[in-house]
Design an enzyme around this catalytic site. Structure first.
Site, PDB file in Angstrom:
ATOM      1  N   GLU A  51       0.809  -1.221   0.000  1.00 43.48           N
ATOM      2  CA  GLU A  51       0.000   0.000   0.000  1.00 43.48           C
ATOM      3  C   GLU A  51       0.844   1.273   0.000  1.00 43.48           C
ATOM      4  OE1 GLU A  51      -0.493  -2.595   1.932  1.00 43.48           O
ATOM      5  OE2 GLU A  51      -2.578  -3.255   1.778  1.00 43.48           O
ATOM      6  N   PHE A 113     -11.094  -7.527  14.369  1.00 43.06           N
ATOM      7  CA  PHE A 113     -10.049  -7.974  13.460  1.00 43.06           C
ATOM      8  C   PHE A 113      -9.746  -6.880  12.432  1.00 43.06           C
ATOM      9  CE2 PHE A 113      -8.788 -10.172   9.476  1.00 43.06           C
ATOM     10  CZ  PHE A 113      -7.538 -10.605   9.917  1.00 43.06           C
ATOM     11  N   GLN A 114      -8.478  -6.543  12.311  1.00 47.35           N
ATOM     12  CA  GLN A 114      -7.999  -5.509  11.390  1.00 47.35           C
ATOM     13  C   GLN A 114      -8.630  -4.141  11.627  1.00 47.35           C
ATOM     14  OE1 GLN A 114      -8.026  -7.129   7.341  1.00 47.35           O
ATOM     15  NE2 GLN A 114      -5.990  -7.951   7.754  1.00 47.35           N
ATOM     16  N   LYS A 163     -17.278  -0.961   6.479  1.00 46.12           N
ATOM     17  CA  LYS A 163     -17.741  -1.949   5.509  1.00 46.12           C
ATOM     18  C   LYS A 163     -19.258  -1.921   5.336  1.00 46.12           C
ATOM     19  CE  LYS A 163     -16.952  -6.783   4.279  1.00 46.12           C
ATOM     20  NZ  LYS A 163     -16.270  -8.025   4.665  1.00 46.12           N
ATOM     21  N   MET A 476      24.290   8.592   1.067  1.00 45.20           N
ATOM     22  CA  MET A 476      24.200   9.878   1.750  1.00 45.20           C
ATOM     23  C   MET A 476      24.549   9.743   3.224  1.00 45.20           C
ATOM     24  SD  MET A 476      23.895  13.007   1.415  1.00 45.20           S
ATOM     25  CE  MET A 476      22.965  13.669   0.036  1.00 45.20           C
TER      26      MET A 476
HETATM   27  C1  LIG Z   1      12.619   5.647   4.757  1.00 45.39           C
HETATM   28  C2  LIG Z   1      13.916   6.280   5.048  1.00 45.39           C
HETATM   29  N1  LIG Z   1      14.794   5.688   5.901  1.00 45.39           N
HETATM   30  C3  LIG Z   1      15.990   6.251   6.142  1.00 45.39           C
HETATM   31  C4  LIG Z   1      16.349   7.430   5.547  1.00 45.39           C
HETATM   32  C5  LIG Z   1      17.698   8.072   5.834  1.00 45.39           C
HETATM   33  N2  LIG Z   1      18.510   8.124   4.619  1.00 45.39           N
HETATM   34  C6  LIG Z   1      18.611   9.246   3.871  1.00 45.39           C
HETATM   35  S1  LIG Z   1      19.557   9.026   2.506  1.00 45.39           S
HETATM   36  C7  LIG Z   1      19.881   7.432   2.917  1.00 45.39           C
HETATM   37  C8  LIG Z   1      20.756   6.578   2.057  1.00 45.39           C
HETATM   38  C9  LIG Z   1      20.158   6.303   0.749  1.00 45.39           C
HETATM   39  O1  LIG Z   1      20.910   5.295   0.119  1.00 45.39           O
HETATM   40  P1  LIG Z   1      20.655   4.936  -1.386  1.00 45.39           P
HETATM   41  O2  LIG Z   1      19.223   4.702  -1.612  1.00 45.39           O
HETATM   42  O3  LIG Z   1      21.581   3.818  -1.774  1.00 45.39           O
HETATM   43  O4  LIG Z   1      21.055   6.273  -2.143  1.00 45.39           O
HETATM   44  P2  LIG Z   1      22.489   6.974  -2.256  1.00 45.39           P
HETATM   45  O5  LIG Z   1      22.580   7.984  -1.167  1.00 45.39           O
HETATM   46  O6  LIG Z   1      23.522   5.909  -2.114  1.00 45.39           O
HETATM   47  O7  LIG Z   1      22.486   7.618  -3.595  1.00 45.39           O
HETATM   48  C10 LIG Z   1      19.251   7.089   4.113  1.00 45.39           C
HETATM   49  C11 LIG Z   1      19.365   5.777   4.772  1.00 45.39           C
HETATM   50  C12 LIG Z   1      15.398   8.022   4.686  1.00 45.39           C
HETATM   51  N3  LIG Z   1      15.626   9.187   4.085  1.00 45.39           N
HETATM   52  N4  LIG Z   1      14.216   7.425   4.428  1.00 45.39           N
END
Ligand SMILES: Cc1ncc(C[n+]2csc(CCOP(=O)(O)OP(=O)(O)O)c2C)c(N)n1
Ligand SMILES: [Mg+2]
Lengths: 576, 193
Positions: A51, A113-114, A163, A476
């Site tokens: 979802e 439920f749910q 529902k 990042m």
């Molecule tokens: C749902 C979620 N969890 C954690 C983060 C923290 N976060 C920001 S950038 C990043 C790394 C992203 O890695 P990737 O998708 O490989 O992209 P890259 O930076 O390597 O280009 C994380 C863990 C986030 N923004 N969103």
């Protein structure tokens, strides 16, 4: 006409102009799915695999088209899976309507439920939400939901429908006539006194700068923005969601502002004597330290949401109104202005920016750098694609190396920074704009958060291209660890699946690219495939996004690329 | 500092939750909150007393309140001539003639009322400005308060200005509020009648 609640839902969606919905069935929403059998000629249902994906697809659909995106889920876990997508849409003001099934009225409050308190859960992440307890209010509620989602500062609205309300049958008369919401009247025009005050500041400024945000596109004020900037010869800095508000090749555009904005844009903001903020909200990622933010400027803020004015940055003139309307009031009263010295200064900064921060691109070092990939995708798509990014380094590189010429061509989770957004949003965008070429540019980390939608892409044979920027890291986060945590890389290296094999397992053609020479051919190949195609770019692992304003630091206090890496001559899309 | 806000909201389920949740998630503190009906069945009225650390706080929360679809109108009564009323029910130990005499005298002096007398306890009711209610309670304290219930404040601005179920005019309010503020005037947040 006698209709069930379930049928009324579809009737109402059709009247709102909905032609596609993204959803996933379950017990509490089954009556509505059953009724869909009658409407398949008018509404296409996309069966997602999670979802969250449905919400991001609806979001991408809305961002790419400006129309309201619709997602459907069942009660309990179906609805809670939507929370991330709602929060994402809320932060970036995406018009979206989510419909969720709920347990029958007499079971509400019994831990059935749910059963989940969905209106309670989603209260802070929706613009508004409803629990429909009376079938006679159902049609009107759905109308109201669409109205609220798409007007004013847009946002997601959730309608939770028990529902038994779906099953009940009544005489259906579509509620025509005006929507009456005494507590909801989005502003339109500016007050005369404020216009006068703004005009005076504009006339007096020597070093003005426009900060253009998402509001420009949402208000449809692109032309008005360009007129305003051209008449007053005011340079424009863009927020990440403001990209596309004006052709980035326009000579007045300096570039993106903020944490990973172009140095020249941040320098100009800090030096300016007038900020003209148009449809943006001074997010901490664009201001850095608010105490030292643009210290010598007077400030005008045009914004449809009054709570944003003076929230983060105190301004001299706050104009609460619809941006296009306000600019249409202002523009005829503007006098032609020039700011030559200011422009010379900005151009100097910009040249320096291009030399210092944009790198590697000319180095024939045989390595594949992520910025190469993005710049080349830009080149080989003629800069015309709709791109949808995930969150991380690749997102910032997209923003830096893929200049956008048209509105609604960059879809990215700005406010919430939701990993997993990029790929499903691209699917939604393609449904909204089938004539557009759509690319999902995603990280290896974020892609894995919603990659189950590969099955959806295949089932729908949706013609999008997926570019995975695979650096085998949560890049990042790794960058922060490198810069601020003494290179202690914990929980960021990833052992990834073989993305090509993975795609093929879903029946999606895929290729792996490891050198720059292969990019052109690969991009052409992906474009030639009618249906989803996946490209995995295996890029250098230790690259860094420059410049960078550390979180909370002064905006002028940017970490720039070390000069020994600097080189100039390459076909940089941003070059002046 | 304390600020006094009055909000007219649609009389619908969940509205109270929306308002309270807003204060919580925007990190503002509510000191007291009263909700009740108005002369219109579809409109409820809230009086909110809030702690405001910074001068702009009340204005900020008013703007956020306006974003709630069910909020029709908000007034900041802090710096306005207004009537405040707090009501307290106080149960006092009155086991002998002296204490019964005392309570009769206090209630008379403060314009309070004795609403129930039992063999050992008396319940008094006082309504008035919060300061008045406060000092009454202080007088009673030595006698031994067994139980007390206070309603929290309700406020109403004086004069002909009234809050009305917003028509288009009064909902242009937020724009007016910002506009005045940007011209350097202070404004209490009401468009008035
Ligand atoms: C749902 C979620 N969890 C954690 C983060 C923290 N976060 C920001 S950038 C990043 C790394 C992203 O890695 P990737 O998708 O490989 O992209 P890259 O930076 O390597 O280009 C994380 C863990 C986030 N923004 N969103
Ligand atoms: Mg990565």
């Amino acid at each position: 006409m006698k209709l069930s609640g379930a049928e009324i839902i579809w009737e109402c969606l059709i009247r709102e102009g909905v032609d596609v919905v993204f959803g996933y069935p379950g017990g509490a929403i089954l009556p509505t799915y059953d009724a869909l059998n009658k409407y398949t000629d008018r509404i296409h249902h996309v069966l997602v695999r999670h979802e969250q994906g449905a919400t991001h697809m609806a979001d991408g659909y809305a961002r790419a088209s400006g129309r309201v995106g619709v997602a459907i889920a069942t009660s309990g876990p179906g609805a809670t899976n939507m929370v991330t997508g709602l929060a994402t849409a809320m932060m970036d003001s995406t018009p979206m309507v989510c419909i969720t099934g709920q347990v029958p009225l007499n079971a509400i409050g019994t831990d059935a439920f749910q059963e989940t308190d969905v209106t309670g859960c989603t209260l802070p992440v929706t613009k508004h939400n409803y629990l429909v307890t009376d079938i006679h209010e159902l049609a009107y509620t759905i109308r109201e939901a669409f109205h609220i989602a798409r007007t004013g500062r847009p946002g997601p609205v959730l309608v939770d429908i028990p529902k038994d309300v779906q099953n009940q049958v009544i005489d259906f008369i579509y509620p025509e006539g005006p929507i009456e919401l005494p507590g909801y009247q989005p502003p339109k025009e500016a007050h005369e006194a404020d216009l006068v005050a703004a005009l005076e500041l504009i006339k007096a400024a020597q070093k003005p700068i426009i900060l253009a945000g998402h509001g420009v596109t949402m208000s449809g004020a692109e032309k008005e923005l360009r007129d305003f900037a051209e008449i007053t010869q005011t340079p424009i800095a863009l927020t990440i969601l403001g990209k596309g508000a004006i052709d980035e090749k326009h000579p007045l555009v300096i570039g993106m502002m903020g944490m990973h904005g172009e140095a020249a844009a941040n320098q100009a903001i800090q030096e300016a004597d007038l900020l003209i903020a148009l449809g943006m909200r001074f997010d901490d990622r664009v201001t850095g330290n608010t105490k030292s933010y643009s210290p010598n400027s007077r400030k005008i803020h045009v914004e449809i949401d009054p709570s944003e004015i003076n929230k983060n940055i105190q301004v001299d003139v706050g104009i609460n109104g619809d941006l296009a309307t306000v600019l249409r009031q202002l523009n005829p009263r503007l006098k032609s202005l020039e700011h030559k010295a200011w422009f010379r200064q900005i151009m100097d900064w910009k040249e320096d920016t291009n030399m210092r921060d944009i790198v590697q691109n000319s180095l024939p070092d045989g390595k594949l750098w992520a910025p190469h990939v993005i710049a080349d995708i830009w080149k080989f798509t003629g800069g015309e694609a709709v791109t949808s990014t995930d969150v991380g380094q690749h997102q910032m590189w997209e923003a830096q190396y893929y200049p956008h010429a048209r509105p609604r061509t960059l879809l990215t989770s700005g406010g919430l920074g939701t990993m997993g957004f990029g790929f499903p949003a691209a699917i939604g965008a393609k449904f909204a704009m089938p004539e557009e070429e759509v690319w999902a540019i995603v990280g290896d980390g974020g892609f894995q958060m919603t990659l189950c939608e590969l099955a959806t892409a295949k089932q729908e044979n949706i013609n999008i291209n997926i570019a995975i920027i695979n650096n085998a890291y949560l890049g990042m986060v790794r960058q922060w660890q490198q810069m601020f945590y003494n290179e202690r890389y914990i929980a960021t290296p990833m052992v990834n699946p073989d993305f090509v094999l993975l795609a093929e397992a879903y029946g999606i053609p895929a290729r792996r690219i490891t050198t720059r020479e292969e990019i052109e051919g690969a991009v052409e190949w992906a474009r030639s495939i009618n249906g989803p195609a996946l490209l995995e770019f295996v890029v250098e692992q230790h690259d860094i996004v420059y410049p960078m304003v550390p979180a909370g630091a002064d905006l002028h206090d940017m970490i720039r690329r070390p000069t020994d890496l600097v080189s100039q001559d390459w076909d940089n899309p941003n070059a002046v | 500092m304390k600020s006094t806000l009055v909000a007219l909201v649609e009389n619908k389920p969940g509205v109270l939750n929306r308002v309270v949740s807003l204060f919580r998630r925007r990190a503002f503190n509510m000191d007291s909150l009263t909700v009740g009906r108005t002369h219109r069945p579809d409109v409820s009225r809230m009086t909110i007393i809030m702690d405001t650390e910074h001068p702009g706080d009340a204005k900020k929360i008013i703007m956020h309140l306006y974003k709630l679809i069910d909020v029709i109108e908000v007034q900041n009564l802090t710096d306005q001539a207004r009537i405040n009323r707090d009501l307290a029910l106080i149960k006092i130990r009155t086991t002998d003639a002296i204490s019964r005499n005392n309570i009769t005298e206090f209630t008379y002096r403060y314009g309070a009322r004795i609403v129930d007398i039992g063999p050992d306890v008396t319940i008094v009711e006082i309504t008035g400005e919060p300061d008045h209610v406060e000092s009454f309670i202080r007088e009673l304290e030595p006698m031994g308060i067994i139980e007390m219930a206070r309603t929290g404040l309700v406020s109403m601005g004086r004069g002909v200005r009234s809050m009305k179920k917003a028509d288009h005019e009064s909902k242009r309010h937020t724009a007016a509020l910002l506009s005045l503020q940007s011209n350097g005037n202070s404004n209490n947040g009401s468009t008035g009648g």
